[in-house]
Design a protein around this motif. Structure first.
Motif, PDB file in Angstrom:
ATOM      1  N   ASP A 174       2.758  -8.501  10.576  1.00  0.00           N
ATOM      2  CA  ASP A 174       2.434  -8.566   9.153  1.00  0.00           C
ATOM      3  C   ASP A 174       1.801  -7.274   8.663  1.00  0.00           C
ATOM      4  O   ASP A 174       1.836  -6.963   7.467  1.00  0.00           O
ATOM      5  CB  ASP A 174       1.506  -9.748   8.875  1.00  0.00           C
ATOM      6  CG  ASP A 174       0.210  -9.683   9.669  1.00  0.00           C
ATOM      7  OD1 ASP A 174       0.212  -9.062  10.754  1.00  0.00           O
ATOM      8  OD2 ASP A 174      -0.795 -10.247   9.214  1.00  0.00           O
ATOM      9  N   TYR A 175       1.202  -6.486   9.567  1.00  0.00           N
ATOM     10  CA  TYR A 175       0.526  -5.263   9.138  1.00  0.00           C
ATOM     11  C   TYR A 175       1.501  -4.174   8.691  1.00  0.00           C
ATOM     12  O   TYR A 175       1.077  -3.158   8.131  1.00  0.00           O
ATOM     13  CB  TYR A 175      -0.408  -4.733  10.238  1.00  0.00           C
ATOM     14  CG  TYR A 175       0.227  -4.494  11.590  1.00  0.00           C
ATOM     15  CD1 TYR A 175       0.739  -3.252  11.924  1.00  0.00           C
ATOM     16  CD2 TYR A 175       0.279  -5.505  12.539  1.00  0.00           C
ATOM     17  CE1 TYR A 175       1.305  -3.023  13.170  1.00  0.00           C
ATOM     18  CE2 TYR A 175       0.829  -5.286  13.785  1.00  0.00           C
ATOM     19  CZ  TYR A 175       1.348  -4.039  14.108  1.00  0.00           C
ATOM     20  OH  TYR A 175       1.901  -3.815  15.346  1.00  0.00           O
ATOM     21  N   ASN A 176       2.801  -4.364   8.909  1.00  0.00           N
ATOM     22  CA  ASN A 176       3.793  -3.403   8.420  1.00  0.00           C
ATOM     23  C   ASN A 176       4.420  -3.825   7.088  1.00  0.00           C
ATOM     24  O   ASN A 176       5.190  -3.062   6.494  1.00  0.00           O
ATOM     25  CB  ASN A 176       4.897  -3.193   9.459  1.00  0.00           C
ATOM     26  CG  ASN A 176       4.569  -2.070  10.438  1.00  0.00           C
ATOM     27  OD1 ASN A 176       4.230  -0.963  10.027  1.00  0.00           O
ATOM     28  ND2 ASN A 176       4.650  -2.369  11.718  1.00  0.00           N
ATOM     29  N   LEU A 177       4.096  -5.019   6.614  1.00  0.00           N
ATOM     30  CA  LEU A 177       4.721  -5.518   5.393  1.00  0.00           C
ATOM     31  C   LEU A 177       4.423  -4.639   4.183  1.00  0.00           C
ATOM     32  O   LEU A 177       5.314  -4.340   3.377  1.00  0.00           O
ATOM     33  CB  LEU A 177       4.275  -6.958   5.124  1.00  0.00           C
ATOM     34  CG  LEU A 177       4.848  -8.013   6.074  1.00  0.00           C
ATOM     35  CD1 LEU A 177       4.167  -9.352   5.867  1.00  0.00           C
ATOM     36  CD2 LEU A 177       6.362  -8.146   5.900  1.00  0.00           C
ATOM     37  N   TYR A 178       3.168  -4.210   4.036  1.00  0.00           N
ATOM     38  CA  TYR A 178       2.821  -3.361   2.895  1.00  0.00           C
ATOM     39  C   TYR A 178       3.489  -1.990   2.996  1.00  0.00           C
ATOM     40  O   TYR A 178       3.852  -1.382   1.983  1.00  0.00           O
ATOM     41  CB  TYR A 178       1.308  -3.199   2.778  1.00  0.00           C
ATOM     42  CG  TYR A 178       0.581  -4.426   2.258  1.00  0.00           C
ATOM     43  CD1 TYR A 178       1.169  -5.257   1.310  1.00  0.00           C
ATOM     44  CD2 TYR A 178      -0.692  -4.744   2.704  1.00  0.00           C
ATOM     45  CE1 TYR A 178       0.503  -6.382   0.827  1.00  0.00           C
ATOM     46  CE2 TYR A 178      -1.373  -5.869   2.229  1.00  0.00           C
ATOM     47  CZ  TYR A 178      -0.763  -6.680   1.294  1.00  0.00           C
ATOM     48  OH  TYR A 178      -1.425  -7.795   0.810  1.00  0.00           O
ATOM     49  N   ASN A 179       3.651  -1.484   4.227  1.00  0.00           N
ATOM     50  CA  ASN A 179       4.346  -0.209   4.400  1.00  0.00           C
ATOM     51  C   ASN A 179       5.783  -0.312   3.899  1.00  0.00           C
ATOM     52  O   ASN A 179       6.276   0.579   3.194  1.00  0.00           O
ATOM     53  CB  ASN A 179       4.354   0.209   5.879  1.00  0.00           C
ATOM     54  CG  ASN A 179       2.960   0.380   6.449  1.00  0.00           C
ATOM     55  OD1 ASN A 179       2.023   0.693   5.733  1.00  0.00           O
ATOM     56  ND2 ASN A 179       2.819   0.180   7.747  1.00  0.00           N
ATOM     57  N   ILE A 180       6.435  -1.406   4.268  1.00  0.00           N
ATOM     58  CA  ILE A 180       7.820  -1.623   3.824  1.00  0.00           C
ATOM     59  C   ILE A 180       7.876  -1.833   2.319  1.00  0.00           C
ATOM     60  O   ILE A 180       8.715  -1.269   1.618  1.00  0.00           O
ATOM     61  CB  ILE A 180       8.429  -2.835   4.558  1.00  0.00           C
ATOM     62  CG1 ILE A 180       8.398  -2.617   6.075  1.00  0.00           C
ATOM     63  CG2 ILE A 180       9.864  -3.088   4.097  1.00  0.00           C
ATOM     64  CD1 ILE A 180       8.658  -3.880   6.882  1.00  0.00           C
ATOM     65  N   ALA A 181       6.954  -2.659   1.801  1.00  0.00           N
ATOM     66  CA  ALA A 181       6.943  -2.983   0.371  1.00  0.00           C
ATOM     67  C   ALA A 181       6.740  -1.741  -0.491  1.00  0.00           C
ATOM     68  O   ALA A 181       7.376  -1.585  -1.535  1.00  0.00           O
ATOM     69  CB  ALA A 181       5.857  -4.011   0.084  1.00  0.00           C
ATOM     70  N   SER A 182       5.864  -0.849  -0.054  1.00  0.00           N
ATOM     71  CA  SER A 182       5.613   0.362  -0.843  1.00  0.00           C
ATOM     72  C   SER A 182       6.832   1.273  -0.858  1.00  0.00           C
ATOM     73  O   SER A 182       7.183   1.853  -1.896  1.00  0.00           O
ATOM     74  CB  SER A 182       4.399   1.117  -0.289  1.00  0.00           C
ATOM     75  OG  SER A 182       4.609   1.502   1.060  1.00  0.00           O
ATOM     76  N   ALA A 183       7.513   1.392   0.286  1.00  0.00           N
ATOM     77  CA  ALA A 183       8.720   2.228   0.344  1.00  0.00           C
ATOM     78  C   ALA A 183       9.813   1.642  -0.548  1.00  0.00           C
ATOM     79  O   ALA A 183      10.522   2.380  -1.251  1.00  0.00           O
ATOM     80  CB  ALA A 183       9.202   2.333   1.795  1.00  0.00           C
ATOM     81  N   ILE A 184       9.934   0.319  -0.541  1.00  0.00           N
ATOM     82  CA  ILE A 184      10.909  -0.349  -1.412  1.00  0.00           C
ATOM     83  C   ILE A 184      10.577  -0.085  -2.878  1.00  0.00           C
ATOM     84  O   ILE A 184      11.454   0.222  -3.697  1.00  0.00           O
ATOM     85  CB  ILE A 184      10.919  -1.869  -1.129  1.00  0.00           C
ATOM     86  CG1 ILE A 184      11.546  -2.152   0.236  1.00  0.00           C
ATOM     87  CG2 ILE A 184      11.672  -2.624  -2.233  1.00  0.00           C
ATOM     88  CD1 ILE A 184      11.420  -3.594   0.684  1.00  0.00           C
TER      89      ILE A 184
END
Length: 429
Positions: A265-275
Motif C-alpha cells: 500500500d505504501y506505493n499507491l500514492y507514488n502510482i497515483a501521483s504519476a497518474i
C-alpha cells in the motif's frame, strides 16, 4: 574565460565529467573537492584522457592552456547548469522530492510521459544532490520535450538551492517521513525542507498534490494546485483497491483498474501521483494504464524475486524509519511463513537508537517467524523475542547463514540503508 565562452565550448563538447577516469573524448572535466579527495590533482590526467577543457580552483594545477582556473569549481558547475537551463527555459521540468518514494515516482512519471513525448529526460541513477542536479541539467539534450528531476536533501535550504539551479515549472512532494534526522534535526525541519519546493513554485504553473496529506494541503494554499485523492471533490478521484492480503499495488480511476508490479500500500500514492501528472499532460488513461503495468521496478526497490518457491521482496536500496515501518507493516499483513532480514537505518544522528528501538518493539509484536538484524546499531538494541537474531555486521551474518542456512519460507523481506548493501545476500538465500 567567462561563463558564456565556456558554455559555447560545452555546447560542442561530449558532456561534463567530474571523474577523470570516466572522461570521454571531447568532454569538459570539472575538478571538485570532497573530504577525502581533491579533483584538482587529476586535471592534467583528464586532459590526457581526452578532455578538451579542465576547470580547477587551485592555480598550481594549471599546467597547460586547456586547464583554466576559477575561484570555486562547485559554484562554476552550478552556474554552467543554470546557464544551460536559461538557454532552454522552454523545456518544462517536473521536480519531485520527499522523504520516500522519489525515485519510484520519478520513474513512473517518466514512463507515463513517454507514452506521449518521444524525448523525455529524467534523473539517472541517484544524481539528486547539488552536484547530481547540475550534472542532470547539463545532460539534458536540446531536443528534450519534457524533463522529470528528482531532488534529494539532508538539510534545510538544500532544496531551495537546487530549485534555483533547475528552475522547475511543476512539482510534487511524495511525503514527509522520518529521514536524515542527523541533518534536519527534527520532523519540523524535514517538513520545512520539503516545502521549499512548493515555496519556489508559488508563482509557477502548477503543483501536483496528495489531497489525503493534510500537511501538503495546509501549506499550499494560494498555489495553483492539481489534487488527487479518494475524495470525489478533488481534481482526480482515485480509488485504492489494495487490501491487507494484497502484494501488488492496485488502484482504479474512472472505473479503469490498474495493477502495478510495485508492492504494498505504501506505493499507491507514488502510482497515483504519476497518474495524476500524466492526466494533467493530457495522456489517455489507456496509455497511462499501459505505462504503469509495463513498469517493472529495479535497483532493489520493491522488487519481487522467486527462488525455490520463496518470494523474496527486495526493498533494500535505502531505508529510514518511515519506509522501514511501512514495509514491515505491509510484510506483517501478508499471510504465510516469513523471514525479515533488516539492516541499520543510517543518518539519524541523536535519534538513531530511539528509532531502532521502535522498530524492535514492532518486530516483537509482529507475526514474522524469524528476524535477522544486521549492523552495529541494531546489534546494540535491547530485544526480548527469541525470533530475533542480531549480527554486528554483514560478514558475521554471512558466516552464520553458510553454517546453518535459512529454513524454507513463503516470503523473505530484505530491507536496509544503502551503505549496508544487503542485496549481496540474495545469492546466499
Amino acid at each position: 574565460m567567462n561563463i558564456q565562452s565556456i558554455y559555447q565550448l560545452y555546447s560542442i563538447s561530449s558532456g561534463v565529467e567530474i571523474n577523470s577516469k570516466k572522461v570521454k573524448k571531447g568532454s569538459i572535466f570539472v575538478a571538485l573537492k570532497g573530504k577525502n579527495f581533491d579533483g584538482n590533482q587529476f586535471a592534467y590526467e583528464a586532459i590526457s584522457n581526452g578532455a578538451i577543457l579542465a576547470v580547477v580552483d587551485n592555480k598550481k594545477y594549471v599546467r597547460c592552456k586547456k586547464i583554466i582556473f576559477v575561484y570555486n569549481t562547485l559554484y562554476f558547475l552550478h552556474q554552467l547548469a543554470m546557464y544551460h537551463r536559461y538557454r532552454f527555459h522552454h523545456i518544462p521540468i517536473i521536480a519531485i522530492t520527499g522523504s520516500n518514494g522519489k525515485t519510484t515516482t520519478k520513474e513512473l512519471t517518466a514512463a507515463i510521459l513517454s507514452k506521449k513525448y518521444n524525448k523525455v529526460h529524467s534523473t539517472k541513477n541517484n544524481f539528486n544532490n547539488h552536484i547530481g542536479i547540475s550534472l542532470t541539467i547539463l545532460s539534458m539534450p536540446i531536443d528534450t520535450q519534457i524533463s522529470v528531476m528528482e531532488i534529494g536533501a539532508n538539510h534545510e535550504k538544500e532544496i531551495e538551492k537546487m530549485c534555483s539551479i533547475i528552475d522547475p515549472d511543476y512539482g510534487y512532494i511524495t511525503n514527509f517521513g522520518i529521514a536524515h534526522l542527523e541533518g534536519f534535526k527534527s520532523i519540523e525541519g524535514i517538513i520545512r525542507s520539503k516545502l521549499e519546493l512548493y515555496n519556489f513554485l508559488k508563482k509557477k504553473i502548477k503543483s501536483c498534490l496528495n489531497g489525503d496529506d493534510p500537511i501538503q494541503l495546509s501549506n499550499s494554499k494560494g498555489m495553483k494546485r492539481y489534487i488527487f485523492s479518494e475524495k470525489k471533490t478533488t481534481d482526480i478521484n482515485i480509488e485504492y483497491l489494495w487490501t491487507k492480503n494484497s502484494i501488488k499495488s492496485i488502484l482504479s480511476i474512472k472505473n479503469k483498474k490498474i495493477v502495478s508490479s510495485l508492492i504494498g500500500d505504501y506505493n499507491l500514492y507514488n502510482i497515483a501521483s504519476a497518474i495524476t501528472i500524466g492526466i494533467y499532460f493530457k495522456i489517455s488513461l489507456k496509455k497511462i494504464k499501459e505505462a504503469v503495468e509495463e513498469y517493472v521496478p529495479n535497483n532493489y526497490r520493491s522488487q519481487i524475486l522467486i527462488k525455490k518457491n520463496t518470494k523474496i521482496i527486495v526493498d533494500c536500496y535505502n531505508a529510514n524509519p518511515t519506509s522501514m515501518m511501512k514495509a514491515l507493516t505491509f510484510f506483517n499483513n501478508i499471510q504465510g511463513n516469513k523471514i525479515a532480514i533488516l539492516g541499520d537505518m543510517l543518518e539519524l544522528g541523536f535519534f538513531s537508537n530511539n528509532e531502532h528501538d521502535k522498530i524492535i518493539s514492532f518486530l516483537e509484536k509482529s507475526n514474522i517467524n524469524i528476524i535477522f538484524l544486521i549492523g552495529n546499531i541494531f546489534f546494540n538494541t535491547k530485544k526480548t523475542s527469541q525470533r530475533i537474531k542480531k549480527f554486528m555486521n554483514k560478514k558475521n551474518f554471512v558466516e552464520w547463514i553458510q553454517k546453518y542456512s535459512i529454513q524454507k519460507m513463503d516470503y523473505i523481506l530484505i530491507k536496509g540503508s544503502r551503505k549496508i548493501a544487503l542485496e549481496s545476500l540474495i545469492d546466499l538465500i
